[in-house]
Design a protein around this motif. Sequence first.
Motif, mmCIF file in Angstrom:
data_model
loop_
_atom_site.group_PDB
_atom_site.id
_atom_site.type_symbol
_atom_site.label_atom_id
_atom_site.label_comp_id
_atom_site.label_asym_id
_atom_site.label_seq_id
_atom_site.Cartn_x
_atom_site.Cartn_y
_atom_site.Cartn_z
ATOM 1 N N SER A 26 0.821 -1.219 0.000
ATOM 2 C CA SER A 26 0.000 0.000 0.000
ATOM 3 C C SER A 26 0.855 1.270 0.000
ATOM 4 O O SER A 26 0.355 2.353 -0.293
ATOM 5 C CB SER A 26 -0.942 0.005 1.205
ATOM 6 N N LEU A 27 2.137 1.143 0.293
ATOM 7 C CA LEU A 27 3.040 2.294 0.340
ATOM 8 C C LEU A 27 3.718 2.576 -1.004
ATOM 9 O O LEU A 27 4.502 3.508 -1.117
ATOM 10 C CB LEU A 27 4.100 2.071 1.422
ATOM 11 N N PHE A 28 3.389 1.777 -2.017
ATOM 12 C CA PHE A 28 4.003 1.900 -3.338
ATOM 13 C C PHE A 28 2.966 2.310 -4.385
ATOM 14 O O PHE A 28 1.816 1.868 -4.328
ATOM 15 C CB PHE A 28 4.612 0.560 -3.768
ATOM 16 N N ASN A 29 3.395 3.125 -5.336
ATOM 17 C CA ASN A 29 2.555 3.418 -6.489
ATOM 18 C C ASN A 29 2.414 2.150 -7.323
ATOM 19 O O ASN A 29 3.309 1.298 -7.325
ATOM 20 C CB ASN A 29 3.181 4.534 -7.349
ATOM 21 N N GLU A 30 1.305 2.008 -8.037
ATOM 22 C CA GLU A 30 1.049 0.792 -8.811
ATOM 23 C C GLU A 30 2.116 0.507 -9.850
ATOM 24 O O GLU A 30 2.384 -0.647 -10.166
ATOM 25 C CB GLU A 30 -0.323 0.867 -9.476
ATOM 26 N N ASP A 31 2.722 1.546 -10.411
ATOM 27 C CA ASP A 31 3.747 1.356 -11.440
ATOM 28 C C ASP A 31 5.168 1.473 -10.883
ATOM 29 O O ASP A 31 6.124 1.673 -11.624
ATOM 30 C CB ASP A 31 3.538 2.329 -12.593
ATOM 31 N N ALA A 32 5.308 1.301 -9.583
ATOM 32 C CA ALA A 32 6.621 1.407 -8.932
ATOM 33 C C ALA A 32 7.570 0.323 -9.445
ATOM 34 O O ALA A 32 7.153 -0.774 -9.811
ATOM 35 C CB ALA A 32 6.473 1.295 -7.423
ATOM 36 N N ILE A 33 8.841 0.660 -9.428
ATOM 37 C CA ILE A 33 9.904 -0.286 -9.778
ATOM 38 C C ILE A 33 10.670 -0.600 -8.496
ATOM 39 O O ILE A 33 11.038 0.300 -7.741
ATOM 40 C CB ILE A 33 10.873 0.327 -10.814
ATOM 41 N N ILE A 34 10.902 -1.890 -8.264
ATOM 42 C CA ILE A 34 11.658 -2.343 -7.099
ATOM 43 C C ILE A 34 12.900 -3.075 -7.627
ATOM 44 O O ILE A 34 12.798 -3.910 -8.533
ATOM 45 C CB ILE A 34 10.808 -3.289 -6.214
ATOM 46 N N GLU A 35 14.048 -2.747 -7.060
ATOM 47 C CA GLU A 35 15.289 -3.370 -7.514
ATOM 48 C C GLU A 35 16.084 -3.942 -6.345
ATOM 49 O O GLU A 35 16.164 -3.334 -5.284
ATOM 50 C CB GLU A 35 16.167 -2.342 -8.238
ATOM 51 N N PHE A 36 16.670 -5.108 -6.601
ATOM 52 C CA PHE A 36 17.600 -5.758 -5.694
ATOM 53 C C PHE A 36 18.864 -6.038 -6.514
ATOM 54 O O PHE A 36 19.004 -7.120 -7.101
ATOM 55 C CB PHE A 36 17.030 -7.060 -5.143
ATOM 56 N N PRO A 37 19.790 -5.079 -6.610
ATOM 57 C CA PRO A 37 20.960 -5.239 -7.483
ATOM 58 C C PRO A 37 21.795 -6.490 -7.223
ATOM 59 O O PRO A 37 22.445 -6.986 -8.134
ATOM 60 C CB PRO A 37 21.775 -3.972 -7.215
ATOM 61 N N TYR A 38 21.782 -7.006 -6.009
ATOM 62 C CA TYR A 38 22.603 -8.177 -5.689
ATOM 63 C C TYR A 38 21.802 -9.478 -5.694
ATOM 64 O O TYR A 38 22.267 -10.501 -5.190
ATOM 65 C CB TYR A 38 23.294 -7.988 -4.340
ATOM 66 N N ALA A 39 20.626 -9.473 -6.276
ATOM 67 C CA ALA A 39 19.778 -10.661 -6.282
ATOM 68 C C ALA A 39 20.451 -11.855 -6.965
ATOM 69 O O ALA A 39 20.263 -12.992 -6.544
ATOM 70 C CB ALA A 39 18.438 -10.348 -6.951
ATOM 71 N N ASP A 40 21.233 -11.591 -8.013
ATOM 72 C CA ASP A 40 21.961 -12.674 -8.690
ATOM 73 C C ASP A 40 22.801 -13.478 -7.707
ATOM 74 O O ASP A 40 22.828 -14.703 -7.753
ATOM 75 C CB ASP A 40 22.914 -12.105 -9.742
ATOM 76 N N SER A 41 23.489 -12.776 -6.808
ATOM 77 C CA SER A 41 24.389 -13.430 -5.848
ATOM 78 C C SER A 41 23.646 -14.301 -4.853
ATOM 79 O O SER A 41 24.240 -15.178 -4.236
ATOM 80 C CB SER A 41 25.181 -12.374 -5.078
ATOM 81 N N ALA A 42 22.360 -14.069 -4.687
ATOM 82 C CA ALA A 42 21.561 -14.866 -3.755
ATOM 83 C C ALA A 42 20.732 -15.918 -4.490
ATOM 84 O O ALA A 42 19.872 -16.553 -3.899
ATOM 85 C CB ALA A 42 20.654 -13.951 -2.942
ATOM 86 N N GLY A 43 20.975 -16.074 -5.792
ATOM 87 C CA GLY A 43 20.265 -17.089 -6.559
ATOM 88 C C GLY A 43 18.972 -16.615 -7.196
ATOM 89 O O GLY A 43 18.138 -17.423 -7.582
ATOM 90 N N TYR A 44 18.801 -15.323 -7.341
ATOM 91 C CA TYR A 44 17.576 -14.758 -7.903
ATOM 92 C C TYR A 44 17.863 -13.847 -9.100
ATOM 93 O O TYR A 44 17.651 -12.642 -9.031
ATOM 94 C CB TYR A 44 16.837 -13.924 -6.855
#
Length: 147
Positions: A26-44
């Motif tokens: 509910s705290l994000f706009n519907e078209d918000a972008i979320i990024e986890f730059p290190y996700a590759d290192s965690a297997g994602y």
Amino acid sequence: MENNQGNILLKRLLASFNESAEEVISLFNEDAIIEFPYADSAGYPDRKKINLDTYFKHINAGLKNMLNLRFSDVRIYPMENKEEYWAEAHGEALIASTGLPYAQDYVMYFKVSGNKFQHYKEYWDPVPGLKSFGGAQGSRDIFESNS
């Protein structure tokens, strides 16, 4: 600086992680972008840049396994345009599936539009999560269950 828009919104976000995934979203706009730059290192590799629907599924599954999630040492740094911010926080939880403690230092960049998050980027060290969640497969099991 304590009452700026970014300070209020980030503190609401950190508190909402103990409420529900719906409260977080509910705290994000519907078209918000979320990024986890290190996700590759965690297997994602597919979670480096995601939309709100994917983020909801990710946290809805993951937060159920992160017991007593709490944040401390929260520091927020507004940029000159007052729409963008950098922040730091320390987080801790007990991981239900492994019984192990989890501790992480986060650095976040975010942009606010209309009193909600428009862009949220979270930097973290993948090693503490992999240890606490039971490796890459344990992490996927936690964050992909019920998604």
